[in-house]
Motif scaffolding. Structure first.
Motif, PDB file in Angstrom:
ATOM      1  N   VAL A 187       0.848  -1.199   0.000  1.00  0.00           N
ATOM      2  CA  VAL A 187       0.000   0.000   0.000  1.00  0.00           C
ATOM      3  C   VAL A 187       0.882   1.248   0.000  1.00  0.00           C
ATOM      4  O   VAL A 187       0.645   2.208  -0.755  1.00  0.00           O
ATOM      5  CB  VAL A 187      -0.946  -0.006   1.221  1.00  0.00           C
ATOM      6  CG1 VAL A 187      -1.689   1.325   1.321  1.00  0.00           C
ATOM      7  CG2 VAL A 187      -1.936  -1.150   1.111  1.00  0.00           C
ATOM      8  N   LEU A 245      -7.665  -0.129   7.158  1.00  0.00           N
ATOM      9  CA  LEU A 245      -6.474  -0.834   6.675  1.00  0.00           C
ATOM     10  C   LEU A 245      -5.690  -1.508   7.803  1.00  0.00           C
ATOM     11  O   LEU A 245      -5.330  -2.675   7.701  1.00  0.00           O
ATOM     12  CB  LEU A 245      -5.569   0.152   5.919  1.00  0.00           C
ATOM     13  CG  LEU A 245      -4.273  -0.460   5.391  1.00  0.00           C
ATOM     14  CD1 LEU A 245      -4.567  -1.441   4.269  1.00  0.00           C
ATOM     15  CD2 LEU A 245      -3.310   0.608   4.884  1.00  0.00           C
ATOM     16  N   THR A 274      -5.533  -5.418   8.185  1.00  0.00           N
ATOM     17  CA  THR A 274      -4.290  -6.095   7.832  1.00  0.00           C
ATOM     18  C   THR A 274      -3.708  -6.879   9.008  1.00  0.00           C
ATOM     19  O   THR A 274      -3.216  -7.987   8.837  1.00  0.00           O
ATOM     20  CB  THR A 274      -3.265  -5.058   7.347  1.00  0.00           C
ATOM     21  OG1 THR A 274      -3.848  -4.342   6.267  1.00  0.00           O
ATOM     22  CG2 THR A 274      -2.003  -5.728   6.887  1.00  0.00           C
ATOM     23  N   THR A 321      -6.511  -3.324  -2.258  1.00  0.00           N
ATOM     24  CA  THR A 321      -6.982  -2.214  -1.421  1.00  0.00           C
ATOM     25  C   THR A 321      -6.805  -0.896  -2.160  1.00  0.00           C
ATOM     26  O   THR A 321      -7.732  -0.077  -2.252  1.00  0.00           O
ATOM     27  CB  THR A 321      -6.189  -2.167  -0.103  1.00  0.00           C
ATOM     28  OG1 THR A 321      -6.341  -3.411   0.563  1.00  0.00           O
ATOM     29  CG2 THR A 321      -6.681  -1.058   0.805  1.00  0.00           C
ATOM     30  N   GLU A 367     -13.770   2.474   1.177  1.00  0.00           N
ATOM     31  CA  GLU A 367     -13.030   1.476   1.918  1.00  0.00           C
ATOM     32  C   GLU A 367     -12.767   0.240   1.069  1.00  0.00           C
ATOM     33  O   GLU A 367     -13.682  -0.470   0.681  1.00  0.00           O
ATOM     34  CB  GLU A 367     -13.807   1.062   3.181  1.00  0.00           C
ATOM     35  CG  GLU A 367     -13.072   0.039   4.012  1.00  0.00           C
ATOM     36  CD  GLU A 367     -11.597   0.377   4.128  1.00  0.00           C
ATOM     37  OE1 GLU A 367     -10.820   0.074   3.192  1.00  0.00           O
ATOM     38  OE2 GLU A 367     -11.197   0.950   5.146  1.00  0.00           O
ATOM     39  N   ASN A 377     -10.197  -2.133   1.853  1.00  0.00           N
ATOM     40  CA  ASN A 377      -9.491  -3.224   2.541  1.00  0.00           C
ATOM     41  C   ASN A 377     -10.378  -4.432   2.791  1.00  0.00           C
ATOM     42  O   ASN A 377      -9.961  -5.572   2.584  1.00  0.00           O
ATOM     43  CB  ASN A 377      -8.913  -2.686   3.852  1.00  0.00           C
ATOM     44  CG  ASN A 377      -7.893  -3.617   4.442  1.00  0.00           C
ATOM     45  OD1 ASN A 377      -8.104  -4.180   5.494  1.00  0.00           O
ATOM     46  ND2 ASN A 377      -6.780  -3.816   3.725  1.00  0.00           N
TER      47      ASN A 377
END
Lengths: 450, 344
Positions: free
Chosen positions: B221, B248, B252, B280, B291, B293
């Protein structure tokens, strides 16, 4: 500096090397199984009623992969019959009534100065003294060394003793350091090499210092202090740690020019050559929560477990399991009337306290088994395909290359019986291969008839 | 001679096992989430704990009820349902009505997890799937950020991520430090990068997760946003805003590393992390939702098993050359067979 290997675990070691070594008085009756090695079992050389002396050869087999068996006590042979073997089954054994005198046998004289430097003389003596791998594998040592001649360029002595509970090797180093170094020297001469490496885990620093203070280089020995990590003492990993060579899947240590023998085997070689005493005694550890006090003991082979339990003060809790060897790789005994043999490094009496099995083992796909597998296998998939009995997939995931160290099962949060399944899988593969062979032979015969 | 008859277990090797089981691991993850929960309470008030409570309670209830109904052994003792409930609540806005998580919990536990056989067998992350389901079904409730205690007017209640990816992108009205600490509108458990990183470090130290997935994902990212930039601002600022905003960090560290739905091999995990990072960013740049993610993880969940197959580790004693030789031999054999077929 030793090389590292992937994975491994750090179990709760529970070692007690400060418990002094006791000598266990031989029992009134010893039961000597005629199979205490890998290979052809021995045939008894004595008959009921014979008088035997301590160290007298009572079992022999001429096959190359075999090792003779000696009487651990002096006394009278009162029976030759199948008796419970520690690894299950009934195996022919010579039962000797101990006269308590320990009259030594004089068949094996100490080797002369000249013979002590003679490769062949040492190898013959190793064979005659019935020495086998005393780390637990019980492979005949003379055959192992002879088989490696010309191929092996590195002799490794295994002093890792990475299994929890066990102290036998550690105490042998502390109590007989010089003898041990001489024994290693003999093994080295027998292998025709100039140097041997002695790998010892760093949790035995006192032993490392003691051995180093005796100038091991005089004996052609180099002490290699190793990382404390189970299974450091595994043969393939010991080779990796010292030479950075990796034994090929399905290969033998000799394939990468290495031979590994254990600490107590080296000590047994010393006693056989310098003192003329064959292999009928070893240092072992008895521990576990079921017995009153743990014991590090020098013990004759052929001593029934029930007698040994008495020597540890008896049971204080209901025992659930009897483990022969260390808890990670040890095998299970189910009969207290079985006896200890040359390869018994420890006898552990476990209660429910040590038990962590659950009713519904469930794989949560966490991958911890991959992280700890020293062979870099994928136990979770091996287990999955084992459950489906998918042989092709099991092979693809290398079930047959599992070294059964137990790391994956030890660490599995879902408590899957991983190692146990892989051992079973190997048996299934062997059965399948045998069936296929039989089928092929039958087909060939039929074709001949036609 | 025999003093007493004992019955001995045949016992599975090894005879000892590590103390830590599934339950202890789940407990560790729950502990790792507590700092983020604390920040959530700080930012959204104690009332925000109500949806958390209903979420956990309903997840445990559905897990228990389903297993009971199907006459399967109960599995609530492993705490995985508690964890799913907590994670689900953490991905919802702080002022979510109390009944919303119950619907999400049903979807998560029954449809996503238990129908596939329960823990370890589901292929989608239950909490994230539940969240995605709720986002799709209750879009207006799910983007109502007014519960934030710092909200004064409508402008300040737009999340930083929404501001970054508005039709006319602007820098968030909230300072980067506040975003890092969690003083911003957003979902209950997602706001504080600091608290979540603390939890992540705890999980790494406890060896519950490995570094592969979070590091490869964050790095991807970071690199992509640094290269492509946007919003007419400094590329470094843009990258940092991207890392700090949205779900995120929570996703993650806690969702992408979910055991059942991520690969087990080291190489597989790295590819998986990179995949989540790329998706993402792609969804954030080009997707309808700000969003990305959640959906990135759900998409990569579907690839996890395949990645495991693809990245079988090289076993002990096998060198790179061995693998190459084996491949070459297999190729040659195939070619030969083909030629033989063609000739014969």
């Amino acid at each position: 500096m030793p090389f590292k290997f992937h994975g491994g675990v750090h179990p709760d070691y529970k070692k007690a090397p400060d418990v002094p070594v006791t000598f266990i008085t031989p029992p009134p009756q010893v039961v000597v199984p005629m199979a205490q090695h890998i290979g052809a079992p021995c045939k008894p050389l004595v008959a009921v009623g014979d008088q035997v002396t301590m160290g007298q050869k009572i079992g022999e087999n001429e096959a190359p992969v075999s090792a003779p068996i000696h009487s651990p006590v002096s006394g009278k042979v009162i029976a030759i019959e199948p008796r419970p073997h520690p690894l299950g089954d009934m195996i022919p054994a010579v039962v000797i009534e101990n006269d308590g005198l320990d009259t030594p046998c004089t068949d094996l004289a100490p080797l002369t100065e000249e013979e002590l430097n003679d490769q062949d003389a040492i190898l013959i003596r190793i064979r005659e003294a019935g020495i086998v791998g005393m780390g637990g594998a019980m492979f005949p040592t003379a055959f192992k060394i002879r088989g490696g001649l010309g191929k092996v360029d590195t002799l490794i002595i295994n002093g890792a003793e990475c299994e929890p509970y066990l102290n036998g090797d550690h105490l042998t180093m502390l109590n007989h350091p010089e003898e041990l170094l001489k024994g290693i020297q003999l093994a080295r001469i027998a292998s025709g090499l100039d140097k041997a490496y002695y790998g010892i885990e760093k949790n035995k620093q006192d032993a490392i210092d003691l051995l180093n203070s005796l100038h091991p280089e005089q004996y052609g020995v180099e002490i290699v202090p190793e990382e404390v990590k189970y299974p450091q003492g595994g043969e393939k990993l010991q080779i990796k740690a010292i030479t950075n060579r990796e034994v090929k899947p399905g290969g033998l240590p000799a394939g990468v020019g290495c031979n590994v023998i254990s600490t107590q085997t080296a000590y047994a070689i010393y006693r056989a050559c310098y003192e003329g005493v064959p292999c009928f005694e070893r240092t072992l550890t008895m521990a576990g929560s079921a017995i009153a006090h743990p014991v590090n003991a020098v013990c004759r082979v052929g001593t029934p477990f029930s007698y040994l339990v008495e020597q540890c003060g008896g049971f204080v809790k209901e025992p659930k399991k009897v483990v022969l060897g260390g808890p990670m790789m040890g095998l299970i005994a189910t009969n207290l009337e079985a006896v200890n043999i040359k390869g018994t490094a420890g006898i552990l009496f476990f209660t429910e306290e040590e038990d962590r099995t659950v009713e519904n083992p469930t794989c949560i796909h966490c991958g911890q088994c991959l992280t700890v597998c020293p062979m870099k296998l994928e136990p979770l998939y091996m287990y999955k395909y084992f459950q489906k009995r998918d042989f092709e997939k099991m092979q693809q995931y290398h079930v047959l290359d599992c070294i059964e160290c137990g790391c994956c099962s030890y660490n599995c949060p879902g408590r899957l019986p991983l190692t146990h399944s892989f051992k079973t899988a190997k048996i299934l593969f062997a059965v399948r291969a045998a069936e296929e062979k039989a089928r092929a032979e039958a087909a060939a015969k039929e074709a001949e008839h036609k | 001679m025999t003093p007493k008859e004992y019955t001995f277990d045949a016992g599975y090797q090894p005879q000892v096992r590590a103390r830590r089981g599934t339950r202890e691991i789940m407990l560790d993850v729950i502990i790792a989430l507590l700092p983020a929960v604390a920040v959530g309470v700080w930012q959204f008030g104690f009332a925000a704990l109500i949806p958390v409570a209903t979420s956990i309670a309903s997840c445990v209830f559905f897990e228990w009820g389903y297993r009971k109904l199907m006459k399967k052994p109960s599995s609530i003792g492993d705490l995985s349902a508690v964890l799913t409930g907590l994670l689900l609540a953490m991905t919802l806005p702080g002022n979510t009505p109390w009944w919303i998580p119950i619907i999400g919990a049903f979807f998560s536990i029954v449809l996503v997890k238990q129908l596939y056989g329960g823990i370890g067998k589901n292929f989608l992350n239950p909490a994230l799937a539940g969240r995605a389901f709720l986002f799709a079904s209750y879009a207006t409730i799910m983007v109502n950020w007014n519960g934030w205690l710092g909200s004064v007017d409508a402008v300040s209640t737009a999340t930083p991520l929404a501001q970054l990816y508005a039709a006319e992108p602007t820098a968030p009205t909230i300072s980067m430090l506040d975003m890092f600490l969690g003083k911003m509108p957003g979902c209950f458990g997602e706001v504080s990068t600091l608290a979540l990183l603390l939890g992540g470090v705890y999980l790494l130290c406890r060896k519950v997760i490995t570094w592969h997935i979070p590091v490869s994902c964050f790095a991807t990212v970071a690199v992509l946003t640094l290269i492509f930039g946007n919003g007419g601002m400094n590329h470094v600022d843009w990258m940092l805003y991207n890392l700090l905003s949205g779900g995120l960090v929570l996703g993650t560290i806690f969702m992408a590393t979910d055991y059942s739905t991520s690969p087990v091999t080291a190489r597989g995990r790295i590819i998986y992390g990179i995949g989540i990072g790329v998706l993402t960013v792609v969804i954030r740049y080009f997707g309808g939702y700000p969003e990305g993610n959640t959906f990135a993880i759900l998409i990569m969940n579907c690839c996890a098993w395949f990645l495991d197959q693809l990245t079988q580790p090289r076993q002990f004693g096998v060198t790179r050359e061995d693998v190459k030789a084996k491949k070459a031999a297999a190729k040659a054999a195939k070619k030969e067979a083909k030629e033989a077929a063609a000739n014969g």
